[in-house]
Every structure is written in C-alpha cells, then in structure tokens.
Design a protein around this motif. Structure first.
Motif, short mmCIF file in Angstrom:
data_model
loop_
_atom_site.label_atom_id
_atom_site.label_comp_id
_atom_site.label_asym_id
_atom_site.label_seq_id
_atom_site.Cartn_x
_atom_site.Cartn_y
_atom_site.Cartn_z
N TYR A 2 39.29 18.79 -64.61
CA TYR A 2 38.18 19.30 -65.41
C TYR A 2 37.24 18.20 -65.88
N ILE A 3 37.80 17.12 -66.42
CA ILE A 3 36.91 16.06 -66.95
C ILE A 3 36.14 15.42 -65.81
N GLY A 4 36.85 15.08 -64.74
CA GLY A 4 36.22 14.37 -63.62
C GLY A 4 35.07 15.16 -63.02
N VAL A 5 35.27 16.45 -62.80
CA VAL A 5 34.21 17.26 -62.19
C VAL A 5 33.02 17.38 -63.14
N GLU A 6 33.33 17.56 -64.42
CA GLU A 6 32.24 17.71 -65.41
C GLU A 6 31.43 16.42 -65.54
N ILE A 7 32.10 15.28 -65.57
CA ILE A 7 31.35 14.03 -65.77
C ILE A 7 30.67 13.60 -64.47
N ALA A 8 31.21 14.04 -63.33
CA ALA A 8 30.53 13.76 -62.04
C ALA A 8 29.19 14.51 -62.01
N GLU A 9 29.22 15.77 -62.47
CA GLU A 9 27.96 16.53 -62.56
C GLU A 9 26.99 15.82 -63.49
N ALA A 10 27.49 15.35 -64.63
CA ALA A 10 26.61 14.69 -65.61
C ALA A 10 25.96 13.44 -65.01
N ALA A 11 26.77 12.64 -64.33
CA ALA A 11 26.22 11.40 -63.73
C ALA A 11 25.20 11.74 -62.64
N ARG A 12 25.46 12.80 -61.89
CA ARG A 12 24.53 13.25 -60.84
C ARG A 12 23.22 13.69 -61.48
N ARG A 13 23.35 14.43 -62.61
CA ARG A 13 22.15 14.91 -63.32
C ARG A 13 21.33 13.72 -63.87
N ARG A 14 22.00 12.56 -63.99
CA ARG A 14 21.29 11.37 -64.46
C ARG A 14 20.73 10.58 -63.28
N GLY A 15 20.81 11.20 -62.06
CA GLY A 15 20.18 10.59 -60.89
C GLY A 15 21.01 9.53 -60.21
N LYS A 16 22.29 9.45 -60.54
CA LYS A 16 23.13 8.42 -59.93
C LYS A 16 23.75 8.91 -58.62
N ASN A 17 24.13 7.96 -57.74
CA ASN A 17 24.98 8.31 -56.58
C ASN A 17 26.38 8.46 -57.13
N VAL A 18 27.02 9.56 -56.81
CA VAL A 18 28.35 9.81 -57.40
C VAL A 18 29.38 10.01 -56.30
N LEU A 19 30.48 9.25 -56.39
CA LEU A 19 31.61 9.42 -55.47
C LEU A 19 32.76 9.98 -56.30
N LEU A 20 33.31 11.11 -55.91
CA LEU A 20 34.38 11.77 -56.68
C LEU A 20 35.68 11.73 -55.89
N PHE A 21 36.69 11.12 -56.49
CA PHE A 21 37.97 10.92 -55.81
C PHE A 21 39.05 11.79 -56.44
N ASP A 22 39.99 12.24 -55.60
CA ASP A 22 41.17 12.91 -56.16
C ASP A 22 42.32 12.76 -55.16
N ALA A 23 43.53 12.70 -55.72
CA ALA A 23 44.73 12.57 -54.87
C ALA A 23 44.96 13.88 -54.11
N GLU A 24 44.57 15.00 -54.69
CA GLU A 24 44.77 16.31 -54.05
C GLU A 24 43.70 16.57 -52.99
N SER A 25 43.86 17.63 -52.24
CA SER A 25 42.95 17.91 -51.12
C SER A 25 41.68 18.65 -51.55
N THR A 26 41.65 19.10 -52.80
CA THR A 26 40.43 19.74 -53.31
C THR A 26 40.22 19.31 -54.77
#
Ligand SMILES: Cc1cc2nc3c(=O)[nH]c(=O)nc-3n(C[C@H](O)[C@H](O)[C@H](O)COP(=O)(O)OP(=O)(O)OC[C@H]3O[C@@H](n4cnc5c(N)ncnc54)[C@H](O)[C@@H]3O)c2cc1C
Ligand SMILES: NC(=O)C1=CN([C@@H]2O[C@H](COP(=O)(O)OP(=O)(O)OC[C@H]3O[C@@H](n4cnc5c(N)ncnc54)[C@H](O)[C@@H]3O)[C@@H](O)[C@H]2O)C=CC1
Length: 443
Positions: free
Chosen positions: A158-182
């Motif tokens: 939950y936190i990672g997806v929400e803050i990835a959206e926030a960083a994207r909304r700030r115009g940054k390139n965002v790479l989102l990693f997770d150990a799971e497949s989704t």
C-alpha cells in the motif's frame, strides 16, 4: 485509578479519549517519544503528490486537547523500561531528565516500525522510509530538488504504490520494485493486482516485480540501486517493505505472537491482566481466518483503543474481530478488499471456492458516471461462509466492501447472499447488480 498510556498515536489516542470522555475518576498519563500526534499517514502520499494543499489538515487532535481533558502528557519522551512487577514506567524526556510513572493499568500503544532492507549501503544519503510525518517531510523535500530525477520505490504494497503515484505526479521517473510478481500481492488475487499494475504502467511507472534489491550504491548519496536482476541509476530510494510490531518494551515479560506483536484477548488484555496492548503493536482476531493474526491498519488501531479504554474504565466490551478491510485509490482506479483472497486462503490452508463477475455499475443507457465494476467473492468450501471479497472500479464501491465485511463477520453464506435485498434504481445500479449476479453464479 491511574492508567499510563505509552504511545499517543491512533490507538493510544482512541484509548485515552475513551477513558477521559467516559470515566472521570480515571487519572490518565500519556507518553510519546514523537513531537507530534494523530498524524494521518494515509495523507502523506496525497500532499507529497500535491493532491491536497498541504499536511496541516492531517492532524486531528493535539496535546492541548488532552491537557484540557485533564490528562498529563509527556511528548518527546521515550519510555526506556517497564518494571511490570513494580508497575512503574521509566522514561527520558527531551531534556534528558528521567520520568518515572507508576500505574494501576498500563496500555501499550507503541505501534509499528518499518522493516529495513538488510542490504549494503544503508548509510547513504537519499534513502527514505515513510512512517512518521517527519519522514514524509524529508521525502517531500528530496522530491522538490530538481536534480532528483529518478526515484526507486522498494515495496509495491500500500505505501509503495501510493508514494510511487505521488512521485510520478511530481514529474519524476519512478521505478517500483517488489519481491512478489504483482503489486498489492498481500491483498488481491492476481487478476485484480494486474489491473493496478497496468494502471501504474499506463501512468508511466516502470515496474520491476519478482525483483529483490541487493544493494544501494553511491559515494555520499545513493546513485544506484542493485537488484538480483540488474543495476539502476537512481537519485533517491523510498523503502516500503512492510511494518513490524514495536514490542521490545514487553517482549521479555508478555506473551507475544510469531511476529513479535503482543498477544491480546478480546478485551485487549495481554498475558499480564494489568497490561493492555492496542493497535499495531498487538495481535487482532480475524473473522475471516477465525484465528489470531496481525493486521497493521489505523482502522484496527482505533477500535482496539476503544475496547481497551472501556474495559479499563469498567465497562466490559468484547472486541468483535476484524476482516482487514482496506482500500486504495491510484490514478483514479479504486481497489477495495476485505477478508481473504484465494491466494491468502491457500496460504492459511483454508479450502475455498470463488465466484467472479464484471459489468457496468448502472444500465448502459446511463451515459454519465457509469464505470465497469469487477467483483470476486471468496467462500469456504464446506461451510460456504463468505471469507473474502475484492472489487475494482473507477467508481466508489466502498459501501459494497463494508457490506462484505459485515457478511464475513456474521458468517453469511454465499447462498444467503444470492437473494439479498439490494435496491434497484438506474441512477445507482442495475436490476441484476454485480453482487447478485456474482452470488447467483457461485457453484
Ligand atoms: C504512509 C502510511 C500510510 C498509511 N495509510 C493507512 C490507511 O490509509 N489506512 C489505514 O487503515 N492505515 C494506514 N496506515 C497504517 C496506520 O498508520 C497504522 O496502522 C497506525 O498508525 C497504527 O496506529 P498505532 O497508534 O497503533 O501505532 P503508531 O501509529 O505506530 O504509533 C505508535 C506511537 O508510539 C510511540 N512510541 C513507540 N515506542 C515508544 C517508546 N518506547 N516511548 C514513547 N513512545 C513510543 C511512537 O512515537 C508513535 O507515536 C498507514 C501507515 C503509513 C506509514
Ligand atoms: N490504504 C491503506 O489501507 C493503507 C494501509 N497501509 C498499511 O500500512 C502498513 C505498511 O504498509 P506497507 O509498508 O506498504 O506494507 P505492505 O505489507 O502493504 O507492503 C509491503 C510490500 O513489500 C514487499 N516486500 C517485502 N519485502 C521485500 C523486499 N525485500 N524487496 C522487495 N519487496 C519486498 C511485499 O511483497 C509487499 O508487497 C500495512 O499494514 C498497510 O496495510 C499503508 C498505506 C495505505
């Protein structure tokens, strides 16, 4: 009677207010090492992503309110030790002075702390966690620097997806990693999580799932994130790989759960009858699992605080268990879930069946505000009791998931759901609405 509450965030606040508002004879002492209280962490991504004006509205109470209600409150004061036999709490205040408070009843509301990836490079600058308000401020400050162009987020919960959206909304390139497949793998089955994955990709977030971070690299500040699959030039990293219970203060004296959280009964009492534990530092009963578990959510923190407050105050109140209901809204796509996904049920060895359906929320002749809804209902094979539900839509379906939360709590069967009275009005839904059709389809 004197009650000392260690931790004055959501759970500690709920317990304190319950005691102060209902039991005037109670003497309440609150202790917290932080300088602020009641911060709604869920708002961090909203203000960092500039979806709300600022963070001021994310605090719903303050120290003065508790003083006004007659409590004594020590902020910026860290509890170092508890003498459970002598019933004394030992703390150090912001000036290094020792504070000793004896108690009749003690409430542990010490919450949780982020899990730290155990990989080299942990001391580099530009590495962030997202638990406290202050950490949200640090992330916001870093994102405001023009030289920060690429952000890595480790953890697509939950936190990672929400803050990835926030960083994207700030115009940054965002790479989102997770150990799971989704993304959101702890909360949703694959066909739902993949809707979120596509939504993230459609909005320019680069997904790296099934990929484990192995090192942070750089000179003074992080410059590269190394994983088991590659190496990526980044300017900052936000870590969001889950929370662990903050239960060190009582770990040697109180019974704990397999993850270290304090084991509590349905009055929030620990193995010591004078000591209660609430919120993220305590276990909780899952009506879906029909067993004790650990679910770190503000919604659970508040309810457990209320239960402890009443039981200490003298009113016997039984906790009724939870379903772990939760929701997330990212770039306009809403996912809500309660209870167990099929994947979670399998993990806990519960034999389940499921039924799915997808349709427009309202009849096709309604052209405005009429989005597709996808629903999945999970029910136990033998008893046929509903144990979980997941929904996805670009329309608000929170009311539906509250209904499923009640259904799980009350052990409703999928067969009882088939003919549930659900009103029809084309402004709201279809004559055969998605809940009814999904239930009717159940084998
Ligand atoms: C970014 C983010 C977003 C979130 N979004 C949501 C959401 O949308 N919905 C939801 O339901 N949940 C959400 N959560 C989870 C929710 O914030 C937690 O479940 C909730 O904060 C738990 O409350 P708590 O009072 O039990 O613990 P905490 O909030 O962890 O508070 C514990 C308190 O104890 C204090 N403390 C700990 N040890 C000591 C000590 N030794 N001495 C003195 N004080 C001490 C700490 O300073 C802290 O103030 C989110 C969390 C984060 C980080
Ligand atoms: N909308 C809501 O209800 C929200 C709830 N919260 C709650 O706050 C708590 C903390 O949230 P999160 O930190 O997001 O925890 P989380 O448990 O939701 O997600 C952690 C993610 O990190 C991944 N992970 C674990 N170890 C990893 C590793 N070594 N490398 C890469 N990925 C790894 C997991 O697969 C998981 O997807 C949770 O209880 C969450 O439910 C937080 C934000 C919003």
């Amino acid at each position: 009677m004197k009650t000392v509450i260690i931790g004055t965030n959501h759970a500690g606040i709920a317990a304190a207010n319950t005691l102060l508002d209902n039991y005037p004879d109670q003497e309440i002492v609150m202790i917290d090492r932080n300088s602020n209280l009641s911060y709604l962490g869920c708002g961090t991504a909203l203000w960092v992503g500039r979806q709300i004006d600022g963070y001021e509205g994310l605090f719903y109470t303050n120290e003065e309110e508790f003083i006004h209600k007659g409590a004594r409150i020590h902020m910026e004061t860290a509890v170092d030790k508890i003498d459970f036999n002598g019933k004394k709490v030992y703390a150090t205040d912001r000036d290094g002075k020792e504070i000793v408070e004896d108690y009749d009843k003690l409430i542990l509301a010490t919450g949780s702390r982020p899990i730290i990836p155990n990989i080299p490079g942990k001391d580099l600058e530009g590495l962030h966690f997202l638990k406290l308000f202050q950490e949200g401020q640090e992330v916001d400050k870093d994102l405001s620097r023009p030289e920060v162009e690429t952000v890595a987020v480790i953890g697509a919960g939950y936190i990672g997806v929400e803050i990835a959206e926030a960083a994207r909304r700030r115009g940054k390139n965002v790479l989102l990693f997770d150990a799971e497949s989704t993304s959101l793998a702890s909360y949703y089955d694959e066909e739902f999580a993949k809707l979120m994955d596509k939504n993230l990709e459609d909005n320019g977030i680069e997904l790296h799932f099934g990929e484990l971070a192995t090192a942070y690299e750089g000179d003074k500040r992080v410059e590269r994130l190394v994983t088991d699959k590659g190496s990526y030039d980044v300017d900052m990293v936000i870590n969001a790989i889950g929370f662990t219970a903050n239960a060190a203060l009582g770990a040697d004296d109180l019974e704990t759960f397999r993850n270290g959280a304090y084991l509590v009964d349905n009055h929030q009492q620990t193995s010591n009858p004078d000591v209660y534990a609430v919120g993220d530092c305590a276990t909780i009963y899952s009506n879906a699992l029909q067993d004790t578990t650990y679910i770190a959510l503000a919604s659970n923190a508040v309810r457990s605080g209320i239960v402890a407050g009443h039981n200490i105050g003298g009113t016997v109140v039984d906790a009724i268990g939870v379903q772990g209901s939760n929701g997330i809204s990212i770039f306009g796509l809403d996912l809500v879930s309660t209870g167990l996904s099929v994947k979670a049920a399998d993990k806990f060895g519960i034999e389940v069946l499921s039924t799915e359906f997808e349709d427009l929320q309202k009849p096709a002749f309604i052209k405005e505000n009429n989005e597709m809804v996808k629903i999945k209902i999970v029910y136990e094979k033998g008893s046929r009791r509903i144990v979980g539900a997941q929904l996805a839509s670009r329309q608000d379906m929170s009311g539906t998931i509250h209904m499923f939360s009640l259904a799980i709590q009350e052990k409703l069967t999928i067969d009882k759901l088939k003919l549930l009275d659900i009103f029809f009005l084309p402004h709201f839904n279809q004559p055969y609405n998605y809940i009814t059709v999904a239930a009717l389809k159940a084998e």
